[in-house]
Design a protein around this motif. Structure first.
Motif, PDB file in Angstrom:
ATOM      1  N   ARG A 105       0.823  -1.211   0.000  1.00  0.00           N
ATOM      2  CA  ARG A 105       0.000   0.000   0.000  1.00  0.00           C
ATOM      3  C   ARG A 105       0.856   1.258   0.000  1.00  0.00           C
ATOM      4  O   ARG A 105       0.497   2.273  -0.589  1.00  0.00           O
ATOM      5  N   PHE A 113     -10.646   9.597  -2.403  1.00  0.00           N
ATOM      6  CA  PHE A 113     -11.954   9.201  -1.885  1.00  0.00           C
ATOM      7  C   PHE A 113     -13.059  10.158  -2.290  1.00  0.00           C
ATOM      8  O   PHE A 113     -12.822  11.339  -2.528  1.00  0.00           O
ATOM      9  N   ILE A 134       4.032   8.507   6.490  1.00  0.00           N
ATOM     10  CA  ILE A 134       3.833   7.103   6.850  1.00  0.00           C
ATOM     11  C   ILE A 134       5.013   6.263   6.372  1.00  0.00           C
ATOM     12  O   ILE A 134       5.454   5.339   7.047  1.00  0.00           O
TER      13      ILE A 134
ATOM     14  N   GLU B 195     -14.227   6.753   6.848  1.00  0.00           N
ATOM     15  CA  GLU B 195     -13.540   6.981   5.582  1.00  0.00           C
ATOM     16  C   GLU B 195     -12.128   7.530   5.812  1.00  0.00           C
ATOM     17  O   GLU B 195     -11.201   7.204   5.075  1.00  0.00           O
ATOM     18  N   ILE B 196     -11.970   8.335   6.867  1.00  0.00           N
ATOM     19  CA  ILE B 196     -10.636   8.866   7.157  1.00  0.00           C
ATOM     20  C   ILE B 196      -9.708   7.736   7.602  1.00  0.00           C
ATOM     21  O   ILE B 196      -8.545   7.676   7.221  1.00  0.00           O
ATOM     22  N   GLU B 198     -10.041   4.684   6.638  1.00  0.00           N
ATOM     23  CA  GLU B 198      -9.776   3.926   5.417  1.00  0.00           C
ATOM     24  C   GLU B 198      -8.653   4.602   4.623  1.00  0.00           C
ATOM     25  O   GLU B 198      -7.788   3.929   4.065  1.00  0.00           O
ATOM     26  N   ALA B 199      -8.687   5.941   4.596  1.00  0.00           N
ATOM     27  CA  ALA B 199      -7.632   6.666   3.891  1.00  0.00           C
ATOM     28  C   ALA B 199      -6.277   6.363   4.519  1.00  0.00           C
ATOM     29  O   ALA B 199      -5.305   6.075   3.818  1.00  0.00           O
ATOM     30  N   ALA B 200      -6.217   6.396   5.859  1.00  0.00           N
ATOM     31  CA  ALA B 200      -4.954   6.090   6.537  1.00  0.00           C
ATOM     32  C   ALA B 200      -4.510   4.667   6.200  1.00  0.00           C
ATOM     33  O   ALA B 200      -3.337   4.415   5.910  1.00  0.00           O
ATOM     34  N   ASP B 201      -5.461   3.724   6.186  1.00  0.00           N
ATOM     35  CA  ASP B 201      -5.141   2.346   5.806  1.00  0.00           C
ATOM     36  C   ASP B 201      -4.592   2.275   4.394  1.00  0.00           C
ATOM     37  O   ASP B 201      -3.636   1.557   4.126  1.00  0.00           O
ATOM     38  N   PHE B 203      -2.912   4.238   2.777  1.00  0.00           N
ATOM     39  CA  PHE B 203      -1.524   4.671   2.652  1.00  0.00           C
ATOM     40  C   PHE B 203      -0.567   3.763   3.406  1.00  0.00           C
ATOM     41  O   PHE B 203       0.611   4.052   3.543  1.00  0.00           O
ATOM     42  N   GLY B 204      -1.090   2.679   3.941  1.00  0.00           N
ATOM     43  CA  GLY B 204      -0.222   1.691   4.585  1.00  0.00           C
ATOM     44  C   GLY B 204       0.154   2.045   6.012  1.00  0.00           C
ATOM     45  O   GLY B 204       1.201   1.617   6.493  1.00  0.00           O
ATOM     46  N   ALA B 205      -0.679   2.832   6.702  1.00  0.00           N
ATOM     47  CA  ALA B 205      -0.375   3.197   8.089  1.00  0.00           C
ATOM     48  C   ALA B 205      -0.502   1.976   9.009  1.00  0.00           C
ATOM     49  O   ALA B 205      -1.430   1.187   8.859  1.00  0.00           O
ATOM     50  N   THR B 206       0.439   1.828   9.937  1.00  0.00           N
ATOM     51  CA  THR B 206       0.351   0.763  10.932  1.00  0.00           C
ATOM     52  C   THR B 206      -0.680   1.161  11.985  1.00  0.00           C
ATOM     53  O   THR B 206      -1.035   2.337  12.087  1.00  0.00           O
ATOM     54  N   GLN B 209       0.559   4.046  14.015  1.00  0.00           N
ATOM     55  CA  GLN B 209       0.562   5.311  13.257  1.00  0.00           C
ATOM     56  C   GLN B 209      -0.853   5.858  13.137  1.00  0.00           C
ATOM     57  O   GLN B 209      -1.081   7.055  13.255  1.00  0.00           O
ATOM     58  N   GLN B 213      -1.568   9.444  14.620  1.00  0.00           N
ATOM     59  CA  GLN B 213      -1.737  10.484  13.613  1.00  0.00           C
ATOM     60  C   GLN B 213      -3.197  10.811  13.329  1.00  0.00           C
ATOM     61  O   GLN B 213      -3.512  11.900  12.884  1.00  0.00           O
ATOM     62  N   VAL B 214      -4.077   9.853  13.525  1.00  0.00           N
ATOM     63  CA  VAL B 214      -5.461  10.056  13.096  1.00  0.00           C
ATOM     64  C   VAL B 214      -6.445   9.958  14.261  1.00  0.00           C
ATOM     65  O   VAL B 214      -7.129  10.920  14.592  1.00  0.00           O
ATOM     66  N   PRO B 217      -5.668  12.381  17.644  1.00  0.00           N
ATOM     67  CA  PRO B 217      -5.910  13.811  17.410  1.00  0.00           C
ATOM     68  C   PRO B 217      -7.372  14.123  17.108  1.00  0.00           C
ATOM     69  O   PRO B 217      -7.883  15.140  17.560  1.00  0.00           O
ATOM     70  N   LEU B 218      -8.039  13.254  16.356  1.00  0.00           N
ATOM     71  CA  LEU B 218      -9.437  13.547  16.022  1.00  0.00           C
ATOM     72  C   LEU B 218     -10.347  13.335  17.224  1.00  0.00           C
ATOM     73  O   LEU B 218     -11.422  13.913  17.307  1.00  0.00           O
TER      74      LEU B 218
END
Lengths: 344, 299
Positions: A105, A113, A134, B195-196, B198-201, B203-206, B209, B213-214, B217-218
């Motif tokens: 990925r 999106f 990332i 959806e946010i 999913e966006a992080a996923d 991009f390959g975020a662990t 992360q 990062q998401v 903070p949110l």
């Protein structure tokens, strides 16, 4: 080695607690509604086979519930399939381990999106460099790359704003820049322009086409809008209720719709506004000798029919000559061919 | 059989002797446990005691002008409002002028430590709860229990175990004040837009992360609402905690109740209200500042 970037083979997705045994039922003709009524499972995708050539723009089209968003999420495996294979560069994505999947990925794909999915607490610059962050790219380099893409999508000067301070069109430019900054081979766009106003949407389509002519990514673009599909797609696949109805280029879809569903879709399309000279041009071998010697009208390969049809009518040329980028003829159109295409 | 019992009017009960035996043996077992391990547990909490004493000494030992200056600075950076700053100065002067300064500083130190501990324990618990449905299923009824059990009831075992003093007071305040911290951390993280994530996923975020990062903070505005609630509940608990030896404004209120000193009770109660308003305004202001990106205004 084929030049297909992505090959989808016998992909099934059935949502529910125990989907595997139901694949056979689906193969034996159990439809979406029956599967839900009798077996309480939802049919997502049924026997999808699709080849996406390298550097092409593949549109996947269908109405809501047709499974198009489910299909695109299988390419980067945001959704696990029930069975099947998803080959990217000859490697089955579905067999990757968790870590390999993260690497895949990070390096191979990036996604845009429908509702933008930007990080509201990060600035435009931080959003665009999210993928690089990332990947743990050096911050100075990440900023340089991100600023380049912010400039390319026309957002220079907005890099320190927050997404909420931007209009929808600008937010999706951030989404596009965020995907491109990662320099992926494959760009996945999930109804990326559907939430935008018609005018802004046209702008974004033009930006995408311009970037694509330069970058030559493999783009998978989901939409429910046939005009959009015909405008940007090299190839178009039409999904209905999780099944592939038809797959082909714009001319195939417009000129020879295979099913009633596709026929209904293309009924109201203005062909002269959609079809380009290069889509419908003929080989020199298909043209009779006497036409070639006669007086001809020269048009550009990317011109839509609408752009030159008036001259065909008034000047009455024997032949329309289609010119490539270098100015030489790459194909021909006889008036009878034009008439056949415009006749419904 | 001396008395006639009616099945429909007298609830069938265990024989009185059995209930007495049950209570006795449970108490004895607990007493034995506390005699055996009381010292060990007390020494376990020793660092906490030192931490608490450090804060109390710091606040009591610092010149009052400096304290007012620091609180006003916090308030100003949080709210950017001179009105609130002036309000704080006036009300703190009132408290000091009426001779309650030292008590208020002791209470303030106590609240600060209770809040720090609640955040330190509550946020990791909340994160754990948001990650695991099973953890949520187990922790939620425990939190319900903690929030509805009358505080006086759980004071008893704490006092039996640790005696009277600052630490048992602190523990009972934390037990009372921590549930909103845990609940709102969990809620905030679970509410983050799918959806946010999913966006992080994509991009390959662990997972870590994604959390840093998401999700975190949110969730911060909701978590801050939890911090605010925790502070308010800790303040409300100050008077009850004074019954087991926590010094400060609460002890004065307790003295006023037992001696029917109306004015003393009123003044110290007012001081608690002032403290509560100051903490509330400042913590809410910081909560709002984290959400500045949510407004459409230029920043």
């Amino acid at each position: 080695m084929s030049n297909n970037k992505i090959e989808i083979r016998k992909l099934y997705k059935i949502f529910g607690p125990d989907p595997l045994p139901l694949i056979e039922k689906v193969n034996n003709g159990v439809g979406k509604d029956e599967l839900l009524d009798k077996y309480q499972h939802v049919l997502g995708l049924s026997n999808i086979n699709l080849d996406i050539p390298d550097q092409s723009l593949q549109v996947i089209m269908g109405l809501s519930g047709s499974g198009k968003s489910t299909l695109i999420r299988h390419i980067n495996r945001l959704i696990e399939p029930t069975s099947g294979a998803m080959m990217v560069d000859g490697q089955d994505v579905l067999t990757l381990s968790q870590n390999e999947l993260l690497e895949f990925r990070k390096n191979k794909t990036a996604m845009v999106f429908q509702k933008f999915a930007l990080l509201p607490h990060k600035t435009v610059l931080q959003n665009v460099s999210f993928g690089l962050f990332i990947k743990k790219v050096d911050p100075a380099e990440a900023e340089k790359k991100s600023m380049y893409w912010i400039e390319r999508v026309g957002l220079l000067g907005f890099e320190n704003r927050y997404p909420q301070q931007l209009s929808g069109g600008m937010q999706q430019r951030v989404g596009l820049a965020r995907a491109l900054a990662n320099d992926p081979d494959i760009l996945l766009m999930d109804e990326a322009f559907s939430a935008l106003d018609p005018l802004i949407r046209k702008d974004m389509q033009d930006i995408l086409l311009e970037l694509q002519s330069e970058l030559k990514k493999t783009v998978v673009f989901i939409t429910h809008d046939l005009d959009e599909a015909l405008k940007i797609g090299d190839r178009i696949a039409i999904l209905k209720d999780g099944c592939m109805d038809q797959e082909g280029d714009a001319v195939d879809i417009l000129m020879s719709p295979k099913t009633d569903y596709v026929k209904k879709f293309v009924e109201d399309v203005n062909r002269s506004r959609v079809l380009k000279a290069k889509n419908i041009m003929q080989n020199v071998s298909e043209i009779s000798k006497d036409l070639l010697d006669g007086q001809s009208l020269k048009v550009k390969a990317d011109d839509v029919i609408e752009k030159f049809i008036d001259r065909v009518v008034t000047d009455k040329p024997n032949l329309v000559e289609v010119l490539g980028a270098d100015g030489s003829a790459i194909g021909y159109l006889s008036p009878s061919r034009l008439a056949e295409i415009l006749r419904k | 059989m001396a008395k006639e019992t009616n099945f429909f009017f007298d609830f069938p009960t265990l024989p009185v002797e059995m209930i007495r035996a049950f209570k006795k043996s449970t108490d004895a077992a607990y007493k034995g446990f506390s005699r055996e391990y009381g010292d060990l547990i007390e020494s376990f909490f020793n660092p906490l005691l030192k931490f608490l004493v450090f804060w109390e000494k710091l606040l009591v030992g610092t010149p009052w002008l400096v304290i007012i200056g620091v609180v006003c600075a916090f308030a100003y950076f949080g709210t950017r409002s001179y009105k609130i700053v002036i309000g704080i100065i006036l009300s703190f002067f009132f408290v000091g002028y009426m001779g309650m300064w030292q008590d208020m500083m002791e209470s303030m130190g106590f609240i600060i430590v209770a809040t720090i501990m609640s955040i330190g324990i509550g946020i990791p618990m909340g994160i754990w709860m948001s990650k695991s449905n099973r953890a949520q299923a187990v922790i939620t009824p425990i939190l319900d229990f903690m929030q509805t059990l009358p505080p006086f009831v759980y004071l008893i075992p704490v006092v039996m175990l640790l005696g009277i003093g600052k630490i048992p007071g602190l523990i009972s305040v934390i037990v009372y004040a921590i549930p909103p911290m845990i609940r709102l951390t969990n809620l905030g993280i679970r509410e983050v837009d799918r959806e946010i994530l999913e966006a992080a996923d994509s991009f390959g975020a662990t997972p870590s992360q994604k959390l840093r990062q998401v999700q975190f903070p949110l969730a911060l505005p909701t978590i801050f609402a939890g911090v605010n609630q925790t502070i308010m509940m800790a303040l409300a608990m100050v008077i009850i905690a004074s019954m087991i030896g926590v010094k400060g404004l609460g002890q004065e209120v307790l003295r006023a109740i037992t001696n029917q000193y109306f004015t003393l009770g009123m003044l110290n109660g007012l001081a608690i209200v002032i403290l509560a308003i100051v903490f509330d305004r400042i913590s809410q202001a910081y909560g709002k500042r984290i959400q500045k990106h949510r407004s459409g205004d230029a920043i």
